[in-house]
Motif scaffolding. Sequence first.
Motif, PDB file in Angstrom:
ATOM      1  N   PHE A 281      -1.582  -3.595  -3.762  1.00  0.00           N
ATOM      2  CA  PHE A 281      -2.388  -4.937  -3.541  1.00  0.00           C
ATOM      3  C   PHE A 281      -3.402  -4.732  -4.708  1.00  0.00           C
ATOM      4  CE2 PHE A 281      -1.259  -6.968   0.405  1.00  0.00           C
ATOM      5  CZ  PHE A 281      -0.502  -5.882   1.151  1.00  0.00           C
ATOM      6  N   GLN A 282      -3.738  -5.882  -5.178  1.00  0.00           N
ATOM      7  CA  GLN A 282      -4.900  -5.933  -6.083  1.00  0.00           C
ATOM      8  C   GLN A 282      -5.737  -6.962  -5.231  1.00  0.00           C
ATOM      9  OE1 GLN A 282      -7.783  -5.254  -7.857  1.00  0.00           O
ATOM     10  NE2 GLN A 282      -6.098  -4.432  -9.045  1.00  0.00           N
ATOM     11  N   GLY A 283      -6.963  -6.643  -4.641  1.00  0.00           N
ATOM     12  CA  GLY A 283      -7.645  -7.494  -3.694  1.00  0.00           C
ATOM     13  C   GLY A 283      -6.939  -7.943  -2.673  1.00  0.00           C
ATOM     14  N   THR A 284      -6.933  -9.194  -2.341  1.00  0.00           N
ATOM     15  CA  THR A 284      -6.040  -9.275  -1.183  1.00  0.00           C
ATOM     16  C   THR A 284      -4.527  -9.707  -1.131  1.00  0.00           C
ATOM     17  OG1 THR A 284      -6.416 -11.855  -1.520  1.00  0.00           O
ATOM     18  CG2 THR A 284      -8.124 -10.742  -0.313  1.00  0.00           C
ATOM     19  N   GLY A 285      -4.106  -9.879  -2.528  1.00  0.00           N
ATOM     20  CA  GLY A 285      -2.790 -10.164  -2.781  1.00  0.00           C
ATOM     21  C   GLY A 285      -1.876  -9.087  -3.095  1.00  0.00           C
ATOM     22  N   ALA A 286      -0.398  -9.161  -2.530  1.00  0.00           N
ATOM     23  CA  ALA A 286       0.445  -8.145  -2.937  1.00  0.00           C
ATOM     24  C   ALA A 286       0.836  -8.441  -4.313  1.00  0.00           C
ATOM     25  CB  ALA A 286       1.550  -7.963  -1.787  1.00  0.00           C
TER      26      ALA A 286
ATOM     27  N   PHE B  99       6.447  -5.282   6.169  1.00  0.00           N
ATOM     28  CA  PHE B  99       5.507  -6.314   5.583  1.00  0.00           C
ATOM     29  C   PHE B  99       4.343  -5.776   5.673  1.00  0.00           C
ATOM     30  CE2 PHE B  99       4.532 -10.444   4.441  1.00  0.00           C
ATOM     31  CZ  PHE B  99       3.255 -10.817   5.005  1.00  0.00           C
ATOM     32  N   ALA B 100       3.319  -6.145   4.561  1.00  0.00           N
ATOM     33  CA  ALA B 100       1.770  -5.509   4.676  1.00  0.00           C
ATOM     34  C   ALA B 100       0.995  -6.621   4.403  1.00  0.00           C
ATOM     35  CB  ALA B 100       1.994  -4.345   3.600  1.00  0.00           C
ATOM     36  N   VAL B 101      -0.276  -6.309   4.785  1.00  0.00           N
ATOM     37  CA  VAL B 101      -1.264  -7.761   4.474  1.00  0.00           C
ATOM     38  C   VAL B 101      -2.668  -6.948   4.175  1.00  0.00           C
ATOM     39  CG1 VAL B 101      -0.167  -9.245   6.028  1.00  0.00           C
ATOM     40  CG2 VAL B 101      -1.728  -7.424   7.039  1.00  0.00           C
ATOM     41  N   ARG B 102      -3.418  -7.568   3.658  1.00  0.00           N
ATOM     42  CA  ARG B 102      -4.753  -7.119   3.389  1.00  0.00           C
ATOM     43  C   ARG B 102      -5.581  -8.322   3.092  1.00  0.00           C
ATOM     44  NH1 ARG B 102      -7.049  -4.216  -2.045  1.00  0.00           N
ATOM     45  NH2 ARG B 102      -8.622  -2.926  -1.193  1.00  0.00           N
ATOM     46  N   PRO B 103      -5.875  -8.896   4.428  1.00  0.00           N
ATOM     47  CA  PRO B 103      -6.521 -10.160   4.447  1.00  0.00           C
ATOM     48  C   PRO B 103      -8.033 -10.366   3.756  1.00  0.00           C
ATOM     49  CG  PRO B 103      -6.521  -9.307   6.555  1.00  0.00           C
ATOM     50  CD  PRO B 103      -5.634  -8.394   5.582  1.00  0.00           C
ATOM     51  N   GLU B 104      -8.843  -9.406   3.865  1.00  0.00           N
ATOM     52  CA  GLU B 104     -10.156  -9.581   3.225  1.00  0.00           C
ATOM     53  C   GLU B 104     -10.378  -8.677   1.923  1.00  0.00           C
ATOM     54  OE1 GLU B 104     -12.583  -8.976   6.326  1.00  0.00           O
ATOM     55  OE2 GLU B 104     -12.151 -10.562   7.758  1.00  0.00           O
ATOM     56  N   GLY B 105      -9.172  -8.079   1.699  1.00  0.00           N
ATOM     57  CA  GLY B 105      -9.323  -7.316   0.209  1.00  0.00           C
ATOM     58  C   GLY B 105      -9.760  -6.087   0.654  1.00  0.00           C
ATOM     59  N   SER B 106      -9.889  -5.398   1.699  1.00  0.00           N
ATOM     60  CA  SER B 106      -9.992  -4.173   2.212  1.00  0.00           C
ATOM     61  C   SER B 106      -9.259  -3.405   3.035  1.00  0.00           C
ATOM     62  CB  SER B 106     -11.483  -4.059   2.779  1.00  0.00           C
ATOM     63  OG  SER B 106     -12.106  -2.703   3.018  1.00  0.00           O
ATOM     64  N   VAL B 107      -9.344  -3.469   4.448  1.00  0.00           N
ATOM     65  CA  VAL B 107      -8.227  -2.861   5.112  1.00  0.00           C
ATOM     66  C   VAL B 107      -6.881  -3.477   5.009  1.00  0.00           C
ATOM     67  CG1 VAL B 107      -7.796  -2.558   7.592  1.00  0.00           C
ATOM     68  CG2 VAL B 107     -10.109  -2.164   6.902  1.00  0.00           C
TER      69      VAL B 107
END
Lengths: 115, 114
Positions: A49-54, A66-74
């Motif tokens: 991830f770079q920021g919020t996007g994979a 599947f992986a997420v990082r909705p706020e660019g942190s956790v």
Amino acid sequence: GAGVSQTPSNKVTEKGKYVELRCDPISGHTALYWYRQSLGQGPEFLIYFQGTGAADDSGLPNDRFFAVRPEGSVSTLKIQRTERGDSAVYLCASSIHSGRPYEQYFGPGTRLTVT
Amino acid sequence: SQQGEEDPQALSIQEGENATMNCSYKTSINNLQWYRQNSGRGLVHLILIRSNEREKHSGRLRVTLDTSKKSSSLLITASRAADTASYFCATDLEVTGGGNKLTFGTGTQLKVEL
């Protein structure tokens, strides 16, 4: 300062169940990586991830992952319909920003056991 | 898939001796890094060597890189019991979005005995 943290440290689940693994990167690190390490092997790249996007998910083994990082942190790595072959240590790493050759800081990992 | 192999797979030495681990890789690289992993813990970055460098030192660590042979070595001098760990080399490959995806070898398990 606080390093990369991962929860839970251990997860035992039954075949077919859904699991979520969480990663808290170092504050301010925009790049986040997930790796998987099987017994006796080196870690294998899953997703970046770079920021919020994979930016690169070429390492995800199939569409159950599947992986997420909705706020660019956790970030959360999600595995559906778990299989025994998914058993491994899942490692998360973060770095200050993209671009080479920035050092990656690894968390202690989540040991997933699928019975 | 793994990028390469570490050699030996396991190494046992006495405290105070030097330990040498080798790594071979398959594709062209930008950088090569060495990591240490203690049992049950995450990886710790040790040293990075760029593809245009041949040798690099950091404390008791010495890394060499031979891009013509696609190989690297890690030397730990005057080993200590605390050096007992698994050591991995990792190559740095281009990824979409500018990140540095690491591709790890299979690791060398080092045991330093008192």
